[in-house]
Design an enzyme around this catalytic site. Structure first.
Site, short mmCIF file in Angstrom:
data_model
loop_
_atom_site.label_atom_id
_atom_site.label_comp_id
_atom_site.label_asym_id
_atom_site.label_seq_id
_atom_site.Cartn_x
_atom_site.Cartn_y
_atom_site.Cartn_z
N HIS A 185 -0.26 -0.14 1.57
CA HIS A 185 -1.46 -0.77 1.01
C HIS A 185 -1.04 -1.53 -0.24
O HIS A 185 -0.53 -0.95 -1.19
CB HIS A 185 -2.53 0.26 0.66
CG HIS A 185 -3.79 -0.36 0.13
ND1 HIS A 185 -4.87 -0.67 0.95
CD2 HIS A 185 -4.15 -0.76 -1.12
CE1 HIS A 185 -5.83 -1.22 0.22
NE2 HIS A 185 -5.41 -1.28 -1.04
N CYS A 186 -1.24 -2.83 -0.22
CA CYS A 186 -0.79 -3.68 -1.32
C CYS A 186 -1.94 -3.91 -2.30
O CYS A 186 -2.94 -4.54 -1.95
CB CYS A 186 -0.28 -5.02 -0.79
SG CYS A 186 0.31 -6.13 -2.09
N PRO A 187 -1.83 -3.42 -3.54
CA PRO A 187 -2.92 -3.62 -4.50
C PRO A 187 -3.04 -5.07 -4.96
O PRO A 187 -4.11 -5.48 -5.44
CB PRO A 187 -2.52 -2.70 -5.66
CG PRO A 187 -1.04 -2.55 -5.55
CD PRO A 187 -0.72 -2.62 -4.09
N GLY A 190 -5.09 -6.53 -2.25
CA GLY A 190 -6.29 -5.74 -2.01
C GLY A 190 -6.54 -5.45 -0.55
O GLY A 190 -7.68 -5.41 -0.10
N GLN A 191 -5.48 -5.18 0.20
CA GLN A 191 -5.62 -4.98 1.64
C GLN A 191 -4.45 -4.15 2.16
O GLN A 191 -3.35 -4.15 1.58
CB GLN A 191 -5.65 -6.34 2.36
CG GLN A 191 -5.80 -6.29 3.87
CD GLN A 191 -7.13 -5.71 4.32
OE1 GLN A 191 -7.33 -4.50 4.25
NE2 GLN A 191 -8.04 -6.57 4.77
#
Length: 389
Positions: A185-187, A190-191
């Protein structure tokens, strides 16, 4: 082998163009995951999709500053317009790949409305942990063994989505969804990064790296083309100095991330697998050789989404609140429904009685005939129960 046959929850009124009734709603409005939707469910963002504002600022601010700087000093160099055009093109491409990564379904797996039925593997599984099937007295193993390219791979049962995760899938605790070929999950976008947006993620971080290098190099060239020594040039062109420092720091992050993912692609690993299973030390069941691995990521067709978030569903239908399970497999009682233990009946939130499908199929004539044979009518049966009570 892992999943069951599923059918999309849909109402006939949505197919013929009629307006839905008041008790119907689009699936994305009642979806149990933590996703955020735009454009009527066409764009799917993660729970922290608002981080796109920060990421856009960190990319757009220095890139546009560089482009404006090139236009300002166009009279001092002969490469002004080509450099400006290339910088603007890289910036636009970077934003396109960013939103293609963030605004699409990463590969969300549809939830089940009830746990799967036992398929005969319970006796052969080495799992020592079992799950109670709420729909029956059966017990399900928490871990099952499946064969992938001749290798035994363990798949786990997801208590949230009520399914056995396919190989390489994992449940994202932030978005609250199981995702196909889950990478991480890549902050920053945001996805979740999964099967359906991983190629765009690679293009995003690659274009970001190229943009950093591009701005860094031509900002240095701007300084070196000025008259006088370097320190005087830096004092006169503070903007170029700031861009050089900024890009030097940023390129270590996005450049290092790009190199790491190039390694993962060549070895056919995900970030999750690399940290958890260490396929660099153990045999990888998914690798196809370097060329085959590169072809799988960049030359394979992106599969369609498994969930149609724009489909019409019933508001009170728990199976439609996050599931596309077939009608024969529904029946698991959700938290938003009431259950009358004494009567064995299920009620919706508005108090309407829902007779379970198994009771509708009972042969009541046979029951009545059996009572007559025992000389016990319905009234007599009630009196017997009262005496025993």
């Amino acid at each position: 082998m892992l999943g069951r046959k599923t059918s999309q929850v849909c109402d006939s009124s949505s197919s013929n163009g009629d307006s839905p009734e008041s008790h119907q709603e689009r699936l994305y409005r009642v979806w149990k995951g933590n996703n955020k939707f735009l454009c009527g469910g066409r764009l799917v963002f993660g729970h922290d999709g608002a981080s796109l504002y920060l990421t856009s600022f960190l990319i757009g601010c220095p890139a546009l500053t560089f482009c404006i700087r090139i236009l300002v000093i166009r009279h001092q160099a002969h490469y002004d317009y080509p450099v400006f055009t290339a910088g603007l093109l890289l910036t636009v491409l970077d934003f396109i790949f960013l939103f293609l990564t963030s605004g699409r379904d990463p590969g969300i797996i549809p939830r089940n409305s009830r746990p799967p039925e036992s398929d005969g593997v319970c006796e052969s599984t080495p799992s020592m942990e079992w799950i109670n099937n709420k729909g029956s007295s059966m017990k399900l193993p928490r871990i099952k063994d499946v064969q992938v390219n001749g290798h035994t791979v363990k798949v786990k049962f997801c208590d949230t989505c009520l399914l056995y995760r396919p190989p390489r899938a994992s449940h994202c605790s932030i978005c609250n969804n199981c995702v196909q070929k889950f990478d991480h999950h890549c902050p920053w976008v945001g996805q979740c990064i999964g099967l359906r947006n991983y190629p765009f993620f690679i293009l995003f971080i690659s274009s970001s790296t190229l943009l950093c290098i591009y701005v860094f190099v031509f900002s240095w060239i701007n300084l070196l083309h000025q008259h006088g020594n370097l320190w005087k040039a830096m004092s006169r062109d503070v903007v170029s100095v700031i861009l050089i420092v900024y890009c030097f720091i940023a390129v270590w992050f996005v450049g290092g991330l790009t190199v790491f993912h190039v390694y993962l692609i060549c070895t056919n690993q995900t970030t999750y697998e690399n940290f958890r299973y260490r396929y660099d030390k153990n045999e990888n069941p998914y690798t196809k050789g370097i060329l085959g691995n590169l072809k799988e990521v960049f030359c394979s067709r992106i599969p369609p989404s498994m969930v149609n978030f724009r489909v019409w569903v019933l508001k009170d239908d728990d199976s439609a609140m996050g599931s596309v399970a077939s009608e024969s497999e529904r029946g698991f009682i959700g938290s938003k429904e009431k259950f009358d233990i004494e009567m064995g009946n299920k009620f919706t939130r508005d108090g309407k009685l829902v007779v379970p499908s198994i009771l509708r199929k009972l042969d009541y004539n046979g029951i009545d005939d059996n009572m007559k044979k025992n000389n016990l009518d319905s009234s007599g049966f009630t009196e017997v129960l009262k005496r025993k009570a």
